[in-house]
Design a protein around this motif. Structure first.
Motif, PDB file in Angstrom:
ATOM      1  N   MET A 136       0.827  -1.205   0.000  1.00  0.00           N
ATOM      2  CA  MET A 136       0.000   0.000   0.000  1.00  0.00           C
ATOM      3  C   MET A 136       0.863   1.258   0.000  1.00  0.00           C
ATOM      4  O   MET A 136       0.566   2.236  -0.707  1.00  0.00           O
ATOM      5  CB  MET A 136      -0.928  -0.008   1.222  1.00  0.00           C
ATOM      6  N   SER A 137       1.937   1.247   0.764  1.00  0.00           N
ATOM      7  CA  SER A 137       2.842   2.392   0.835  1.00  0.00           C
ATOM      8  C   SER A 137       3.499   2.642  -0.521  1.00  0.00           C
ATOM      9  O   SER A 137       3.603   3.792  -0.972  1.00  0.00           O
ATOM     10  CB  SER A 137       3.908   2.145   1.902  1.00  0.00           C
ATOM     11  N   ASN A 138       3.932   1.570  -1.177  1.00  0.00           N
ATOM     12  CA  ASN A 138       4.540   1.704  -2.500  1.00  0.00           C
ATOM     13  C   ASN A 138       3.545   2.255  -3.519  1.00  0.00           C
ATOM     14  O   ASN A 138       3.902   3.084  -4.365  1.00  0.00           O
ATOM     15  CB  ASN A 138       5.100   0.360  -2.975  1.00  0.00           C
ATOM     16  N   GLU A 139       2.317   1.801  -3.421  1.00  0.00           N
ATOM     17  CA  GLU A 139       1.264   2.304  -4.319  1.00  0.00           C
ATOM     18  C   GLU A 139       1.037   3.805  -4.076  1.00  0.00           C
ATOM     19  O   GLU A 139       0.918   4.578  -5.030  1.00  0.00           O
ATOM     20  CB  GLU A 139      -0.026   1.536  -4.085  1.00  0.00           C
ATOM     21  N   LEU A 140       1.000   4.205  -2.824  1.00  0.00           N
ATOM     22  CA  LEU A 140       0.834   5.632  -2.519  1.00  0.00           C
ATOM     23  C   LEU A 140       2.035   6.443  -3.018  1.00  0.00           C
ATOM     24  O   LEU A 140       1.856   7.566  -3.516  1.00  0.00           O
ATOM     25  CB  LEU A 140       0.628   5.848  -1.017  1.00  0.00           C
ATOM     26  N   ASP A 141       3.237   5.890  -2.903  1.00  0.00           N
ATOM     27  CA  ASP A 141       4.426   6.570  -3.438  1.00  0.00           C
ATOM     28  C   ASP A 141       4.268   6.822  -4.934  1.00  0.00           C
ATOM     29  O   ASP A 141       4.583   7.920  -5.426  1.00  0.00           O
ATOM     30  CB  ASP A 141       5.691   5.743  -3.193  1.00  0.00           C
ATOM     31  N   ARG A 142       3.793   5.812  -5.651  1.00  0.00           N
ATOM     32  CA  ARG A 142       3.583   5.976  -7.102  1.00  0.00           C
ATOM     33  C   ARG A 142       2.524   7.040  -7.381  1.00  0.00           C
ATOM     34  O   ARG A 142       2.696   7.866  -8.281  1.00  0.00           O
ATOM     35  CB  ARG A 142       3.189   4.641  -7.732  1.00  0.00           C
ATOM     36  N   GLU A 143       1.449   7.022  -6.615  1.00  0.00           N
ATOM     37  CA  GLU A 143       0.384   8.012  -6.814  1.00  0.00           C
ATOM     38  C   GLU A 143       0.879   9.425  -6.505  1.00  0.00           C
ATOM     39  O   GLU A 143       0.548  10.374  -7.227  1.00  0.00           O
ATOM     40  CB  GLU A 143      -0.829   7.663  -5.955  1.00  0.00           C
ATOM     41  N   ILE A 144       1.679   9.560  -5.460  1.00  0.00           N
ATOM     42  CA  ILE A 144       2.237  10.867  -5.097  1.00  0.00           C
ATOM     43  C   ILE A 144       3.131  11.367  -6.226  1.00  0.00           C
ATOM     44  O   ILE A 144       3.027  12.524  -6.664  1.00  0.00           O
ATOM     45  CB  ILE A 144       3.022  10.780  -3.773  1.00  0.00           C
ATOM     46  N   SER A 145       3.998  10.475  -6.714  1.00  0.00           N
ATOM     47  CA  SER A 145       4.910  10.844  -7.798  1.00  0.00           C
ATOM     48  C   SER A 145       4.137  11.259  -9.050  1.00  0.00           C
ATOM     49  O   SER A 145       4.461  12.273  -9.683  1.00  0.00           O
ATOM     50  CB  SER A 145       5.832   9.667  -8.106  1.00  0.00           C
ATOM     51  N   ARG A 178       0.488  11.616   1.024  1.00  0.00           N
ATOM     52  CA  ARG A 178       1.701  11.605   1.853  1.00  0.00           C
ATOM     53  C   ARG A 178       1.341  11.314   3.317  1.00  0.00           C
ATOM     54  O   ARG A 178       2.028  10.551   3.984  1.00  0.00           O
ATOM     55  CB  ARG A 178       2.422  12.954   1.779  1.00  0.00           C
ATOM     56  N   GLY A 179       0.268  11.935   3.779  1.00  0.00           N
ATOM     57  CA  GLY A 179      -0.172  11.700   5.161  1.00  0.00           C
ATOM     58  C   GLY A 179      -0.554  10.246   5.383  1.00  0.00           C
ATOM     59  O   GLY A 179      -0.165   9.639   6.398  1.00  0.00           O
ATOM     60  N   ARG A 180      -1.298   9.676   4.447  1.00  0.00           N
ATOM     61  CA  ARG A 180      -1.676   8.261   4.556  1.00  0.00           C
ATOM     62  C   ARG A 180      -0.433   7.363   4.505  1.00  0.00           C
ATOM     63  O   ARG A 180      -0.314   6.416   5.281  1.00  0.00           O
ATOM     64  CB  ARG A 180      -2.648   7.877   3.437  1.00  0.00           C
ATOM     65  N   ARG A 181       0.471   7.671   3.585  1.00  0.00           N
ATOM     66  CA  ARG A 181       1.691   6.875   3.473  1.00  0.00           C
ATOM     67  C   ARG A 181       2.507   6.941   4.768  1.00  0.00           C
ATOM     68  O   ARG A 181       3.014   5.925   5.247  1.00  0.00           O
ATOM     69  CB  ARG A 181       2.542   7.358   2.300  1.00  0.00           C
ATOM     70  N   ASP A 182       2.619   8.141   5.337  1.00  0.00           N
ATOM     71  CA  ASP A 182       3.371   8.291   6.586  1.00  0.00           C
ATOM     72  C   ASP A 182       2.721   7.490   7.718  1.00  0.00           C
ATOM     73  O   ASP A 182       3.416   6.871   8.532  1.00  0.00           O
ATOM     74  CB  ASP A 182       3.493   9.770   6.969  1.00  0.00           C
ATOM     75  N   ASN A 183       1.394   7.493   7.761  1.00  0.00           N
ATOM     76  CA  ASN A 183       0.683   6.701   8.776  1.00  0.00           C
ATOM     77  C   ASN A 183       0.922   5.207   8.568  1.00  0.00           C
ATOM     78  O   ASN A 183       1.122   4.461   9.536  1.00  0.00           O
ATOM     79  CB  ASN A 183      -0.816   6.996   8.747  1.00  0.00           C
ATOM     80  N   ILE A 184       0.913   4.784   7.321  1.00  0.00           N
ATOM     81  CA  ILE A 184       1.153   3.370   7.012  1.00  0.00           C
ATOM     82  C   ILE A 184       2.575   2.989   7.405  1.00  0.00           C
ATOM     83  O   ILE A 184       2.817   1.916   7.979  1.00  0.00           O
ATOM     84  CB  ILE A 184       0.877   3.082   5.520  1.00  0.00           C
ATOM     85  N   MET A 185       3.532   3.862   7.123  1.00  0.00           N
ATOM     86  CA  MET A 185       4.931   3.578   7.488  1.00  0.00           C
ATOM     87  C   MET A 185       5.080   3.478   9.005  1.00  0.00           C
ATOM     88  O   MET A 185       5.813   2.612   9.502  1.00  0.00           O
ATOM     89  CB  MET A 185       5.870   4.646   6.921  1.00  0.00           C
TER      90      MET A 185
END
Length: 133
Positions: free
Chosen positions: A35-44, A68-75
């Motif tokens: 999920m984090s990797n997917e959010l990274d791609r979406e952010i990019s 970014r907020g969701r990704r940070d929470n997931i991390m």
């Protein structure tokens, strides 16, 4: 020895529960990482679309900021799960050690019971031989 057999079954069950917990945590970490990797791609993608990659820029895309907020929470969750995984793996090791110990004791008990049976059979045979002689 019934009580030793019951103890072994209990230890086996406990070890299996610990193993399932480790597998569950590994699965959750894998899923959160995906999920984090997917959010990274979406952010990019969103930053490229807006041609703005500085989160402090006034026109930074709202979706990218939220992602970014969701990704940070997931991390943060992944890091917490890794801590839980380390604890669960230690508990699994302890449970496996206890199971091995219980199985070893059960094997010794069975060996002792067999020896008692052998001695009893020999005494019975000697007694029968003496009566017959």
């Amino acid at each position: 020895m019934k009580s030793r057999d019951t103890l072994v079954r209990l230890k086996r069950f406990q070890a299996e529960e610990k193993r399932r917990r480790v597998l569950q945590l590994n699965t959750m970490i894998s899923e959160f990482t995906r999920m984090s990797n997917e959010l990274d791609r979406e952010i990019s993608t969103e930053e490229q679309r807006a041609n703005i990659s500085d989160p402090n820029h006034f026109a930074y895309p709202t979706y990218a900021r939220a992602a970014r907020g969701r990704r940070d929470n997931i991390m943060a969750s992944i890091n917490e799960l890794r801590g839980q995984l380390a604890d669960a793996e230690a508990q699994l090791k302890d449970a496996n050690d206890e199971l091995a110990k219980a199985q070893s004791q059960e094997a010794r008990d069975r060996g002792a019971e067999r020896m008692i049976d052998v001695v009893a059979e020999r005494r019975h045979a000697e007694h029968a031989f003496r009566r017959g002689a």
